[in-house]
Design an enzyme around this catalytic site. Sequence first.
Site, mmCIF file in Angstrom:
data_model
loop_
_atom_site.group_PDB
_atom_site.id
_atom_site.type_symbol
_atom_site.label_atom_id
_atom_site.label_comp_id
_atom_site.label_asym_id
_atom_site.label_seq_id
_atom_site.Cartn_x
_atom_site.Cartn_y
_atom_site.Cartn_z
ATOM 1 N N MET A 149 68.008 23.067 -0.373
ATOM 2 C CA MET A 149 68.981 23.149 0.723
ATOM 3 C C MET A 149 69.529 21.756 1.016
ATOM 4 S SD MET A 149 69.178 26.319 1.399
ATOM 5 C CE MET A 149 70.386 26.086 2.712
ATOM 6 N N GLY A 157 80.333 28.026 0.020
ATOM 7 C CA GLY A 157 80.928 28.964 0.963
ATOM 8 C C GLY A 157 82.331 28.543 1.319
ATOM 9 N N ASP A 211 72.472 24.274 -2.168
ATOM 10 C CA ASP A 211 73.145 25.141 -1.203
ATOM 11 C C ASP A 211 73.428 24.371 0.073
ATOM 12 O OD1 ASP A 211 74.043 27.232 0.347
ATOM 13 O OD2 ASP A 211 72.152 28.346 0.342
ATOM 14 N N GLY A 212 74.713 24.185 0.355
ATOM 15 C CA GLY A 212 75.123 23.587 1.615
ATOM 16 C C GLY A 212 76.019 22.390 1.415
ATOM 17 N N GLY A 213 77.248 22.491 1.881
ATOM 18 C CA GLY A 213 78.161 21.353 1.837
ATOM 19 C C GLY A 213 78.634 20.983 0.450
ATOM 20 N N GLY A 231 71.487 28.192 8.106
ATOM 21 C CA GLY A 231 71.947 28.962 9.252
ATOM 22 C C GLY A 231 73.451 29.130 9.349
ATOM 23 N N MET A 271 66.775 33.926 4.464
ATOM 24 C CA MET A 271 66.422 33.007 5.552
ATOM 25 C C MET A 271 65.743 33.864 6.610
ATOM 26 S SD MET A 271 69.881 30.755 5.468
ATOM 27 C CE MET A 271 70.677 31.945 4.419
ATOM 28 N N MET A 293 70.042 36.424 7.098
ATOM 29 C CA MET A 293 69.481 35.655 8.225
ATOM 30 C C MET A 293 68.935 36.626 9.267
ATOM 31 S SD MET A 293 72.467 32.847 8.736
ATOM 32 C CE MET A 293 73.247 32.018 7.346
ATOM 33 N N HIS A 319 76.344 34.806 -4.007
ATOM 34 C CA HIS A 319 75.253 34.344 -3.143
ATOM 35 C C HIS A 319 75.347 35.058 -1.799
ATOM 36 C CE1 HIS A 319 72.306 31.270 -1.833
ATOM 37 N NE2 HIS A 319 72.963 31.261 -0.683
ATOM 38 N N SER A 323 79.310 31.827 -1.783
ATOM 39 C CA SER A 323 78.561 32.416 -0.674
ATOM 40 C C SER A 323 79.500 33.259 0.165
ATOM 41 C CB SER A 323 77.951 31.314 0.196
ATOM 42 O OG SER A 323 77.521 31.878 1.426
ATOM 43 N N GLY A 330 79.771 25.617 6.276
ATOM 44 C CA GLY A 330 80.690 24.588 6.749
ATOM 45 C C GLY A 330 80.035 23.337 7.299
ATOM 46 N N ASP A 380 73.641 35.477 1.931
ATOM 47 C CA ASP A 380 72.787 34.807 2.908
ATOM 48 C C ASP A 380 72.264 35.804 3.933
ATOM 49 O OD1 ASP A 380 72.868 31.947 2.180
ATOM 50 O OD2 ASP A 380 75.029 32.202 2.460
ATOM 51 N N HIS A 382 69.525 35.104 -0.737
ATOM 52 C CA HIS A 382 68.843 33.991 -0.080
ATOM 53 C C HIS A 382 68.292 34.499 1.243
ATOM 54 C CE1 HIS A 382 69.495 29.728 1.877
ATOM 55 N NE2 HIS A 382 68.222 30.083 1.840
HETATM 56 C C1 DX5 Z 1 73.603 28.116 4.894
HETATM 57 C C2 DX5 Z 1 73.727 29.076 3.754
HETATM 58 C C3 DX5 Z 1 74.735 28.678 2.762
HETATM 59 C C4 DX5 Z 1 76.140 28.580 3.302
HETATM 60 C C5 DX5 Z 1 76.865 27.576 2.464
HETATM 61 O O1 DX5 Z 1 72.480 28.449 5.625
HETATM 62 O O2 DX5 Z 1 72.488 29.200 3.071
HETATM 63 O O3 DX5 Z 1 74.690 29.517 1.598
HETATM 64 O O4 DX5 Z 1 76.827 29.796 3.300
HETATM 65 O O5 DX5 Z 1 78.114 27.332 3.035
HETATM 66 P P1 DX5 Z 1 78.920 25.980 2.720
HETATM 67 O O6 DX5 Z 1 79.095 25.905 1.247
HETATM 68 O O7 DX5 Z 1 80.178 26.146 3.476
HETATM 69 O O8 DX5 Z 1 78.055 24.833 3.218
HETATM 70 ZN ZN ZN Z 2 72.464 30.285 1.127
#
Ligand code: DX5
Ligand code: ZN
Length: 226
Positions: free
Chosen positions: A139, A199, A177-179, A144, A70, A39, A35, A10, A147, A37, A68
Amino acid sequence: MAAQPLIAPSILSADLARLGEQIAEVEAAGADWIHIDVMDGRFVPPISFGQVLVAACRRATRLPLDVHLMVQEPEGMLASFAEAGADHIHIHFEASSPVERSLQAIRDLGCKAGLALNPATPAAAVGELLPLLDIVLVMSVNPGYSGQAFIPAALPKATTIREMLDAAGGRALIEIDGGIDAGTLPAAQAAGVGVFVAGNAIYQHPGGVAAGVAALQQAAAQPVSP
Ligand code: DX5
Ligand code: ZN
């Protein structure tokens, strides 16, 4: 689409002043998708990237661009993201109505259609939509920000979706996606996930970007413990 597992860095966590280099680095390290993002400041608080950034990524790599959205009510912008070079477009279940029409529109534009589910949205949401889906984006944080800490409830949800897909003969991929990092990836893989967005685990890896990709690839290659 390529064989799983796939790693999708990401760029939200990248050094955007060096975006071309940062994309080249993950590509050289063997990443599979980029990827992106998007927003809108409404569906989620921040405003991040738009079509111009997607087009810049398109010029920087031949890897599939995994976009993605959002975005609240993404219907009116699907064509412009496809035109900018998106290969996959994910809309959120919570943000689009009727979601069926948007998914079909994404396919009609020649892109893979993805449906993202927030942590609080149950697996059952995808039930009637499976025939329209190429990717289900589970998710594992509230969207949003990069990290954030991985939400473990995403795992049984991914497994339920995998079972629904298998029962329906569906070929959609499950992406998470996420963490995601080398610690959380194996459980997600065991839960039926095939595509891993990361990310911070890549772009903030203390050993550098290539080491971040390698750590995830190694985690994905480990045999699953019984
Ligand atoms: C969060 C994004 C993710 C984010 C992931 O809203 O959709 O794609 O960048 O970042 P990490 O991998 O650091 O959680
Ligand atoms: Zn994402």
